[in-house]
Every structure is written in structure tokens, then in C-alpha cells.
Design a protein around this motif. Structure first.
Motif, mmCIF file in Angstrom:
data_model
loop_
_atom_site.group_PDB
_atom_site.id
_atom_site.type_symbol
_atom_site.label_atom_id
_atom_site.label_comp_id
_atom_site.label_asym_id
_atom_site.label_seq_id
_atom_site.Cartn_x
_atom_site.Cartn_y
_atom_site.Cartn_z
ATOM 1 N N THR A 223 1.116 -1.159 -0.065
ATOM 2 C CA THR A 223 0.007 0.402 0.511
ATOM 3 C C THR A 223 1.153 1.348 -0.201
ATOM 4 N N GLN A 224 1.779 0.911 0.797
ATOM 5 C CA GLN A 224 2.633 2.622 0.700
ATOM 6 C C GLN A 224 3.672 2.637 -0.026
ATOM 7 N N GLN A 225 3.913 1.718 -1.038
ATOM 8 C CA GLN A 225 4.879 2.246 -2.392
ATOM 9 C C GLN A 225 3.723 3.052 -3.399
ATOM 10 N N GLN B 7 -6.615 9.419 6.029
ATOM 11 C CA GLN B 7 -5.860 9.817 7.386
ATOM 12 C C GLN B 7 -4.569 9.467 6.733
ATOM 13 N N ALA B 8 -4.521 8.121 6.530
ATOM 14 C CA ALA B 8 -2.863 7.438 6.853
ATOM 15 C C ALA B 8 -2.668 7.893 5.357
ATOM 16 N N VAL B 9 -3.788 7.953 4.339
ATOM 17 C CA VAL B 9 -3.147 8.483 3.282
ATOM 18 C C VAL B 9 -3.087 10.144 2.665
ATOM 19 N N ALA C 141 0.577 9.935 1.299
ATOM 20 C CA ALA C 141 0.933 9.919 0.076
ATOM 21 C C ALA C 141 1.377 11.237 -0.836
ATOM 22 N N THR C 142 2.017 11.397 -1.524
ATOM 23 C CA THR C 142 2.926 12.736 -2.222
ATOM 24 C C THR C 142 2.040 12.312 -3.437
ATOM 25 N N VAL C 143 1.563 11.237 -4.021
ATOM 26 C CA VAL C 143 0.417 11.427 -5.464
ATOM 27 C C VAL C 143 -0.711 11.965 -4.722
ATOM 28 N N PRO C 144 -1.218 13.021 -5.620
ATOM 29 C CA PRO C 144 -2.620 13.613 -5.166
ATOM 30 C C PRO C 144 -3.521 12.245 -4.990
ATOM 31 N N VAL C 145 -4.432 13.190 -4.173
ATOM 32 C CA VAL C 145 -5.329 12.516 -3.117
ATOM 33 C C VAL C 145 -7.135 12.355 -3.141
ATOM 34 N N LEU C 146 -8.042 12.337 -3.700
ATOM 35 C CA LEU C 146 -9.012 12.486 -3.481
ATOM 36 C C LEU C 146 -9.586 12.056 -2.458
#
Lengths: 419, 419
Positions: free
Chosen positions: A191-193, A214-216, A220-225
Motif C-alpha cells: 500500500t505504501q508503495q 488520514q493515512a493516505v 501520499a505524495t500522489v494527489p488524493v481525492l
């Protein structure tokens, strides 16, 4: 360290990115036909899915999951048929890509078109419910996106089989099966990858509890929705109509208490409470609503317990309700500013001016005047399909339909223009 | 540890959030009048700004900044007048908030309006140029947002004085001066506090070099509007018109080599190169363009040096150009996929089908057929004002005008609707 589930997440993401290119060249008809084929394959192969599901259920029983959790995990012929029907419904929706948002020509003759296009690759990180595996795949493919699925470990056998069935379906279509990637791992590392794979994944969508989301968001440096929690309020103003106020309060609290658009706190003007306390107490009793009130509310409402900080801040997701009393609109807005989650906030009043001020000053995705917060829902608003309800302000806010899975391109056509 | 510049960043952000509420109730006329007052104040008080600027310049000389850097730092009466004129220009633009994006009524009579609203509080993190202090403030206030300014240390005395002048101006207007917050600190810690202040700041906009932007993107939990680097390509297809190809290549490379929409790599089909090498070599020579080529390019172009990985990956921001030769469109697209920054990508060809495939498959904010990449610019496209050029896909992509500083609210008006 176990290596049984060792998977090459990056290689899968690269394959998804490649498949997204192929997808971007397909016609709407080809994409819709593929969705119908997937639906048929699910109907035909449902028994293999139920067999896989039995393994997850067995594991769940051993782990002692509670009844509600087991229910969400349990598949049946009918539930798989619902998954298939969901894909057929998505096939009927308008495709959100290829729409020319604006089109103009500069004085030098350069034509500029702003056109909606797929985001590319969607990373879906979700918890128990196997229906997300099918729903998210359908919405992704419809909008021309490839998808990388990382579901929760408790449903991994079911999810894996569902994807295998969908892969067999895709082999009969123009969509490459690499457009749907399943991360067959229970490793947290897998998941972290996904969190940092900006080169291959365009957006992450977390679906599940607050801690997953919240963890995501935080890592995450990938943008999140971000689809988040709904700590929703209804403010009953001094000038609220009593029938509307009570009907809306009961509906927003009891229709489906466990959903994010249910109300959690009633903020009540003291004058209104003084006048209408008997009617209010009656509907609380009739509907088995447990009240956690501030000092003033507890004095008036029999059986109410004194509310603490947690009562204002958290979602009950039950028929409990917090009751806060105020002397002024400003105090109601301050309370919402402090504890709200920017989801859905309502005011009940016959004073249009007061309603306008509330709706302008309260910062949330959906503001209601004299209606239940329960309408913050893609289905209720007629969006046809919902990926989730965004509590963020950038990109998409409130119920997200297919357009939230698109971005834009400026397409410039010229005949030699230079600056 | 110095405590001289110790500031309470959180308290400033809280004040900005409060001021944003007041701002959200102002009319367009009140906001425009305030911008004109700010402009007048800058014109009147320019001498205090130039005095402050002298302190920054003196410090800069001692630190031995180069001429270009000192030039960006240097203010004059004329430059301050330009700042003021910029505010007057922004006052003339259409206000991006309060626009009803869609409006419908459900069968039950509930009216739903999707309306554009300010984001709230913008955190602006930027480097040397003091003009950002005024430009960003103007765009923020016009769109109804409060702003927290954190400029680079080399211009801190100038920026502080500019804000003081703007604060004096705001005192004559309906906009509370707390809507413009200046972080008077050179502490790295002060910047980092902004990264995680989700409760008070709605979006961070970094403006400056790649390392500043990456620091914000990688460390902020507050959503970021990423304005990034432009490693732009022009693909000259086998069927490219020679005159168009050469004119566009020269324009995109030499018009303003230091900007992000300048071309950095020419990808040339081998057949076209074979036929047109003499003309190409001539324009490289005439325009003092230094070529870093792959093996095949170096063999054909006199004086070209062999390109390495860095030549494909980085922006020259000079009249250097990398030249990559290919045998097929797919190889050109692969190269752009590997090294491009999703900013602006062009194809020169007379084959419309080839152009369409390129524009569909290449993933970038702006795709060009037979035109210079230099048009990716808010001014050139007629946006009136530009906050930056987004290289991200969510929220805003490509040149960002005022609408990028807004979000939406669903405003529901009912008469007692429940579900």
C-alpha cells in the motif's frame, strides 16, 4: 518477512499506465460494450466468486468479526447480480471525457480547445466491501482510466476472484486486461508503495474508515481525492417553523444513522427551544433518539446526558444526537467552524436573510435551507453514479460523479503560429 | 536560535480565516474599490518602499548575489507604478465567485445550485521577486480569499514595507487588513508551520525554483497548487512542413529561453532530418543555438555534442537544445513519456491523423499541432491574469486564472424536504 505475497507493485502500475494509453484511443461504444461484457461474465461466473468468498468468510469467522462486518463481506448470487447490474447502469451514463469545455480562436488564427480527458491511472485503496472492486472498476473504465485496486486483507480472496472473472471478460473486449490491476498482497508495504508512485499513478482514492483516509492523505505524495467523515449540523433558528424543523431533524437523524450525511448535532436557538420544548422532547422519545446536551439542553430535556468535547467532535453514526443551545446565529456558525467537517450543514428558518447569511458564512460542500442533510448523495442529486463524497475543496467538492475522474487538456491547432 | 523574528504563524492564519468570512460578504464593487485604493496607496507611498528596498539591495550586495538576481530584487518608482497598475487591471476582471455553475430542481421541489465560492485562505510561499507580494494579494482579494504571504528572506524588508502600505490602504476600505498576513520571519520553521495548517489554510501556492516547489509538494498536508517546470518537446514528424517546423523551433527556443514554455528538446524524424539537415543546421547557426544530440544527430549536425541523460531530463533555460532522432511517432511519444513534465508538447506535421494520435496519447497540459509551445501562458490565451501554470492534473491544469482560486458550494433551498 513473508515472500508468499511479494508482488511487484511498480511493474503493475507501469502496466496500468500503458493500458491507459490504449484505453484513451477507444470509442465510447467500445468502452460501453466492454462494461456489458464484464457484467455478463460476472453473471456467468458467479459461482467461482461465491466459492472464493467462502474462504474469506471462514477466515473472518475465525478472526471473530462482528455480524455487521461479516454481512458486508458476504456475497450471494443476488449480490453478484447487483454488481453486474451496476456495470450495466454505468454503461448507460454519459461518458465524461472528450467534452469540449471551451473553444476559441486567437487573433493569429490559433484554435484553442479545452477538452476533458481521463486522469490516467486511478489507485483505489479500500477496506472490506468487495462491491468496491466492481464499482470502482466500472467507473474507472467508463471514464477512460486504468485502475490499480488495493483492497483490504479480509476480502482478498473474493476480490482476487472477482478481478480474475473481470479479466476473462476483458479478454473478449477492446480494453486490455492490464487496465485493471489487482495488488495481490496483504503487505502494508504494498500500500505504501502506491503512496509515492507519482510517475505511474495519477490519483489515489481511499475508501473506508477515517484512519485509512488520514493515512493516505498524510503520507501520499500522489494527489488524493479525499472522501471523508460527515459531522453534520442542523441549526434550528429562532424563526424556524416547528413542523419543518422536527420532520427534518428526525429524518436526518434516523433515516440512515450510519451514513455520512446523517445529522450528528442539533444547534438550537434558546428562544425556539423555550417555545417548542414539548414537541421536541416528544419526537426524541418517539424515535428513540438519545440526547447528549449542553448545560441548557440537559436542564430542559428529560434523560439527556451532559455532552463533552467528544460529543461535539465525533460522528455517532447511531440514533444518538448532540444538542447545543445558542443565543445567536453567530454562535451557531462558530460551533460549526470549530467542529464541522465541511460536509453538509443545514439551517431551519422562515427568515430568508438569516438563511442566506448562514449559507454564505458556513464553509461546507453542501448548505441546506429548510431541507434534510440526507440529500448530499450522488444518487439523490441525480448524478447517476457516485465515487464518493469529497470533503476537500480542490478538484471536486461534495458528491463526485464521473467528471471527478477527468482532467483537461488544452488542444491547440495552428498553421505555423509563433509568438 | 534567534528569537528576533519569532512570529505566531498560527495566530496570523487564524486572523486570515476570520477576515475571509468578512470578505465573503462583500460585494464585487466593494472588492474592486478596495483594489483601486490599494493601487493609489502604492503610488502615494512608493518612496517608503524604495527606502526599504535599499536595505535588501545592500544586504544582497554583501552576499554577492549575481546581476540577474539583483535585478529581480531591485525596485524603482516605475516598478511600483507597475504593481499599482496590475491591481487596477485585476479590478477590471470578471469576479470568479458567485457564478451559478448549474441550477436544477428535484422532483420533490428541492432547488439545487452549484455556485463558485472563494477557497478561503491562500498560503503563498515564494522567492525573491517582490512583485509577487502585490500580484498575489490582488488576485486573492479579487477572488474573495484572504492571503498569508511568506516571501524569501532576500526581499523581506521590501515585502514587509509593501504589505504595510497595503495595510494602510485596506484601512480605508471594507476589506479588513487582517485579510493580508505577512509572515515577518526568515525562519525555515515558519514556512514549515504553514505546510500542515489544514485547519486555517485552504491551499498553498509555491512560486519559485524547482527545489522550493518540491519541498512544498512533498511535505505539505495542506493541498498544494503545483506550478512546475516545463521540459517541453517539439516533435518534427516525417511529414512536417519545413518552413513551419523551422520557424516554430526557433521561436520556441529563442523568443524567451528562460521561461517554462520554451522548448528544450527537438525530437526529429530521421527521414525529415535526412532531407532538411542543411536548412536545420543553418537556423541553428543563425540563432546561436547549441545542439546536444543523440548519436545520429551528432553525426549530421556540425558542432553538436553528444547528449547524456541530463540533457533529456533537465531544462536548459538557455539557447541550448537537445536533439533526439526517431524512426517512428511511438518513439517520440515514449521519449516524452519518459522525460516530459506534462507542461507543453508540440507536433509539427501536415498529417492530421498523426497529429491527432500525438495529441491524444501525449499526457500534458497543452498539446500543439503546428504552433509554438510559447502560447501556454495566461496572457497569450486571454485569461487576463495568471496565478501560475499548473503541471498537476487535479483542480486546475495549464495556465491558471482567477477561477483556480475558487471552489464550489451546493446551495440547497427547500420548504421542508426529507428523504
Amino acid at each position: 518477512m513473508t515472500v508468499i505475497n511479494k508482488v511487484n507493485v511498480e511493474e503493475q502500475a507501469i502496466q496500468a499506465k500503458k493500458a491507459a494509453k490504449t484505453l484513451s484511443l477507444l470509442t465510447t461504444e467500445e468502452k460501453n460494450a466492454a462494461l456489458l461484457t464484464l457484467a455478463d461474465e460476472l453473471d456467468t461466473e458467479y459461482e467461482t466468486i461465491l466459492t472464493a468468498n467462502k474462504a474469506d468468510l471462514e477466515k473472518g469467522r475465525k478472526k471473530g468479526y462482528d455480524a455487521a462486518y461479516m454481512d458486508r463481506l458476504t456475497l450471494s448470487k443476488e449480490r453478484v447480480e447487483e454488481f453486474a447490474q451496476g456495470l450495466r447502469d454505468v454503461a448507460k451514463l454519459e461518458v465524461p471525457t472528450g467534452i469540449v469545455d471551451s473553444d476559441w480562436t486567437l487573433d493569429n488564427g490559433l484554435n484553442v480547445q479545452k477538452v476533458t480527458v481521463p486522469l490516467g491511472v486511478i489507485g483505489m485503496i479500500y477496506e472490506a466491501r468487495p462491491n468496491v472492486t466492481v464499482d470502482a472498476t466500472g467507473l474507472a473504465l467508463k471514464s477512460g482510466n486504468a485502475i490499480v485496486l488495493k483492497g483490504g486483507s479480509s476480502a482478498i480472496t473474493s476480490n482476487k476472484q472477482i478481478v480474475e472473472v473481470m479479466h476473462r471478460g476483458l479478454e473478449k473486449t477492446k480494453i486490455p486486461k492490464e487496465a485493471v490491476q489487482f495488488i495481490d498482497s496483504t503487505d502494508r508495504e504494498a500500500t505504501q508503495q502506491l503512496f509515492t508512485m507519482k510517475q505511474h499513478i495519477d490519483v489515489l482514492i481511499p475508501r473506508g474508515g477515517g484512519s485509512l483516509i488520514q493515512a493516505v492523505v498524510n503520507n501520499a505524495t500522489v494527489p488524493v481525492l479525499e472522501t471523508g467523515v460527515g459531522n453534520c449540523h442542523i441549526y434550528i433558528d429562532a424563526e424556524a417553523d416547528v413542523e419543518k424543523a422536527l420532520a427534518i431533524l428526525v429524518n436526518a437523524k434516523t433515516d440512515r444513522p450510519a451514513v455520512c450525511n446523517a445529522v450528528e448535532t442539533a444547534i438550537i436557538h434558546k428562544d425556539w427551544l423555550e417555545t417548542n420544548k414539548d414537541a421536541l422532547i416528544q419526537i426524541f422519545n418517539e424515535n428513540n433518539i438519545s440526547v447528549h446536551g449542553d448545560q441548557a439542553a440537559v436542564q430542559v430535556i428529560p434523560g439527556a446526558v451532559l455532552a463533552g468535547e467528544d460529543d461535539w467532535a465525533n460522528e455517532y453514526l447511531s440514533t444518538d444526537i448532540a444538542v447545543k443551545t445558542v443565543n445567536h446565529l453567530d454562535d451557531a456558525i462558530d460551533h460549526i467552524d470549530t467542529y464541522g467537517t465541511k460536509h453538509s450543514e443545514a439551517i431551519i428558518t422562515e427568515n430568508v436573510q438569516t438563511a442566506e447569511t448562514f449559507m454564505k458564512l458556513v464553509d461546507a460542500a453542501a448548505l441546506y435551507h429548510n431541507a434534510s442533510t440526507r440529500f448530499t448523495d450522488g444518487g439523490a442529486l441525480g448524478f447517476g453514479a457516485e465515487i464518493g463524497i469529497s470533503t476537500q475543496k480542490l478538484h471536486a467538492r461534495g458528491p463526485m460523479g464521473l467528471p471527478a475522474l477527468t482532467t483537461i487538456k488544452y488542444m491547440m491547432n495552428g498553421n505555423g503560429q509563433i509568438r
